[in-house]
Scaffold this active site. Structure first.
Site, short mmCIF file in Angstrom:
data_model
loop_
_atom_site.label_atom_id
_atom_site.label_comp_id
_atom_site.label_asym_id
_atom_site.label_seq_id
_atom_site.Cartn_x
_atom_site.Cartn_y
_atom_site.Cartn_z
N HIS A 139 -23.22 2.08 20.31
CA HIS A 139 -22.02 1.86 21.15
C HIS A 139 -22.08 2.76 22.08
O HIS A 139 -20.75 3.57 23.46
CB HIS A 139 -20.66 2.24 20.63
N ASP B 29 -27.60 -5.69 15.25
CA ASP B 29 -26.17 -5.18 14.26
C ASP B 29 -25.39 -6.88 15.04
O ASP B 29 -25.34 -6.55 16.21
CB ASP B 29 -26.07 -3.98 15.04
N HIS C 76 -22.54 -6.47 16.17
CA HIS C 76 -21.66 -5.66 17.75
C HIS C 76 -22.45 -5.59 18.42
O HIS C 76 -23.91 -5.05 18.73
CB HIS C 76 -20.37 -3.82 17.22
#
Ligand code: Q9C
Ligand code: ZN
Length: 671
Positions: A135, A172, A174
């Site tokens: 992120h 992942d 996300h």
């Protein structure tokens, strides 16, 4: 060349110092528990263990702005109040006085792993790190991530090692929006991410996480987003996403290196992901990726917040990198409607950029040109499925060794040129070929097997069948005189069924006929790949033309052979390369490498003894070596693509893993 495991205990130092329910799940125990299970299973000891080093500030500058690096450096000296205040400027982030040290170790570990693999010190590896990275953006921390470890590794591989094609697989749960932003205009990095999306109602709530975000400028088509719009996705959904979205693109891209943003919040039990895929699924995903880039796969930990599920999934990944065969996948191999809708939408969004997804206009079903080899009009599938194979979950002796360590697997019968490849094969255990009289009894209907050479080969083949089925070896290669190949195959099948194999998959390439008296009872699935037209002679007898181009070959394997194999879940796979099989060695190598995954290594390959080089290559594949690249991509012929569309239409009602689009939803009665 083994598997590198990069770790440093210092990365357990950073932790949340105040109350914040959103960040509370990102704990030091995540690493501690994963490392503990790796030790307990004896896996850490099998790896090349590397102590993580800190990334230098220059290296962090490959991706991050100097101002941002300075800001993070500054957190080392802050008190708890100031740390909390700074953390609040970012979305779902906490800083600790050790964060800068930990984050530099995490980034350094990813760089070290890439160096180890690209210099040949290791074949593949895993960096167990925190904080995670995907992120993190050029000048922002986000979602527990401080520096973008995988993006730094990719940039490092480009700049320091000169790589031109890097695949990043972000499994992942996300969306790694940070990685997407960093490479969105870069065609040298193909970024694939699946993520919980729920039509934009799940964090990080971004429009650009949807399937229609495909990259910008020169990078168009090099961002691939697969949004999951429901929770509860399971093993079948993940495997379908690999077979029908990621792998076609990946083989067309032909990467030199695969980086995995290996978050395990996509596994069952995770409070963030709420998905259903079991840890075994990561063994399958990992082994599928090992068929790319000469097996150069570098996995870097991202999320994963259910400690037990995380640790199990990490073990599955490492074990597969080490070369162990994956365990069976629990649960029915039937992708759900919502997953198929997602798969369909990403294939549609990417179609302008990838030949693999460019289909010819759909052909009308049952056009008269599609008749079976016998000239009959194609039989439809039986209205009442004859399928009565045992449920894969019921324990049986054939499933007794799911986690058995790699048993050096290759047993060569005839081509002695490749014998050195089986250091601990059956013969080293002193097992003799079958007695001549016994073999003769099994050979009886076949006159061709009465000859000395053919019978000698059969005696070894039967020994091999027995060795595989009683678990002494995982797989083997047998060569026979060319005229005896069909008969040897027939005896191999009969012997396997006699020994109680519940599901036998036979992939026959070239001019080989299915034994006439083979019962169509669901115990065998026969797949012919030969110079004839496509035909579904029954649910368990499928014939496919020989693909010429790389694109046709890949869509044949990924779009047909592997979905059938995953649906069938064979106890044993027999691959036969018969007369005029027409597959060049690299194609045969890829076929066997990919089939190893659903067959979990239980493969018997039969070849003609006049092809020692082919036998040698297949031996190396069964041994776990990575297949060579297929070279430049060439598009499937439209005849071939249409044959595939036709077969899918015939078979997908029964073999649900073939689906690449959601069936039209059935209107409720009375509506
Ligand atoms: N319940 C990683 O897995 N919170 N970061 C989302 C939705 C942030 C996850 C809240 C999750 C960040 C690396
Ligand atoms: Zn995550």
């Amino acid at each position: 060349m083994g598997t590198a495991l990069v770790y440093h205990e210092d990365m357990t130092a950073a932790r949340l110092l105040w109350d914040d329910p959103e960040c509370a799940i990102e704990t030091p125990e995540r690493l501690a528990v994963a490392m503990e299970l790796l030790r307990q299973r004896g896996l850490e000891q099998r790896c090349l263990q590397l102590a993580a080093r800190e990334a230098s500030e220059a290296e962090l500058g490959l991706v991050h702005s100097p101002e941002y690096v300075a800001l993070v450096r500054g957190t080392e000296a802050l008190g708890v109040g100031a740390l909390q205040e700074l953390s609040a400027q970012f979305d779902a982030v906490y800083f600790h006085p050790s964060t800068y040290h930990c984050a530099r170790l995490a980034a350094g570990a990813a760089l070290q792993l890439v160096d180890a693999v690209l210099t040949g010190a290791a074949q593949n590896g895993l960096a167990l790190v925190r904080p995670p990275g995907h992120h993190s953006q050029r000048a922002a921390a986000n979602g527990f991530c401080v520096f973008n470890n995988v993006a730094l590794a990719a940039e490092h591989a480009k700049q320091r090692h000169g790589l031109r094609r890097i695949l990043v697989v972000d499994w992942d749960i996300h969306h790694g929006q940070g990685t997407q932003y960093i490479f969105e205009d870069d065609p040298r990095v193909l970024y694939f991410s699946w993520h919980r999306y729920e039509h934009g109602r799940f964090w990080p709530y971004l429009r650009e996480s949807d399937a229609d975000a495909v990259g910008r400028g020169h990078g168009r088509g090099f961002t691939v987003n697969l949004p999951w719009n429901q929770v509860g996705m399971g093993n079948a959904d993940y495997v379908a996403a690999f077979l029908h979205v990621l792998l076609p693109l990946a083989f067309e891209f032909d990467p030199e290196l695969v980086l995995v943003s290996a978050g395990f919040d996509s596994a069952i039990g995770d409070p963030e992901g709420q998905m259903q895929a079991t840890p075994e699924c990561f063994a399958h995903l990992t082994q599928l990726l090992l068929a790319l880039a000469g097996g150069r796969v570098c996995a870097v930990l991202e999320g994963g917040y259910h400690l037990e599920s995380l640790a199990e999934s990490v073990c599955m990944t490492i074990q597969t990198l080490l070369g162990d065969q994956p365990p069976p996948l629990p649960g029915p191999m039937v992708p759900c409607q919502s997953a198929l809708e997602s798969i369909q939408s990403v294939r549609a969004a990417q179609a302008p950029h990838w030949a693999s997804f460019q289909h010819p206009a759909t052909v009308p079903m049952l056009s008269p040109s599609y008749s079976s080899s016998e000239g009959r009009l194609l039989p439809l599938l039986p209205a009442e499925p004859v399928y009565k194979a045992a449920a894969p979950s019921c324990p049986d002796p054939l499933h007794a060794h799911p986690l058995a360590p790699v048993c050096p697997a290759v047993v060569l019968t005839a081509p002695d040129a490749a014998v050195h490849l089986c250091p601990r094969g059956i013969r080293q255990k002193g097992a003799a070929p079958w007695e001549e009289a016994e073999a003769e009894a099994w050979a009886r209907p076949h006159e061709v097997l009465a000859q000395g050479e053919a019978l000698a080969a059969l005696r070894k083949v039967l020994r091999l069948v027995d060795g595989i089925l009683d678990g002494q070896v995982n797989s083997g290669i047998a060569a026979t005189p060319a005229p005896a190949l069909s008969a040897t195959l027939d005896v191999t099948i009969r012997r396997s069924l006699f020994l109680g194999v519940q599901r036998l998959l036979c992939v026959a390439v070239g001019q080989l006929d299915r034994p006439l008296d083979l019962a169509d009872d669901g115990r065998t699935l026969w797949l012919s790949i030969r110079d004839k037209q496509a035909a579904t002679l029954s649910t368990f007898h499928v014939s496919m033309p020989l693909p010429g181009a790389t694109g046709g070959f890949l869509s044949c394997i990924l779009g047909l052979v592997l979905p059938l194999a995953y649906g069938f879940q064979p106890d044993l796979l027999v691959v036969v390369l018969g007369p005029v099989h027409g597959l060049q060695d690299p194609y045969a190598a890829l076929l066997v490498t990919l089939l190893r995954v659903p067959a979990r290594g239980r493969i018997l390959a039969l070849v003609e003894e006049s092809k020692p080089q082919l036998a040698g290559i297949l031996a190396r594949m069964l041994h776990g070596e990575a297949p060579p690249s297929l070279g430049p991509f060439s598009k499937a012929s439209s005849e071939f693509a249409q044959a595939l569309v036709y077969l899918r239409g015939q078979l997908e009602l029964h073999w649900k893993m073939l689906q690449v689009a959601a069936p039209p939803s059935v209107a409720s009665p009375g509506s």
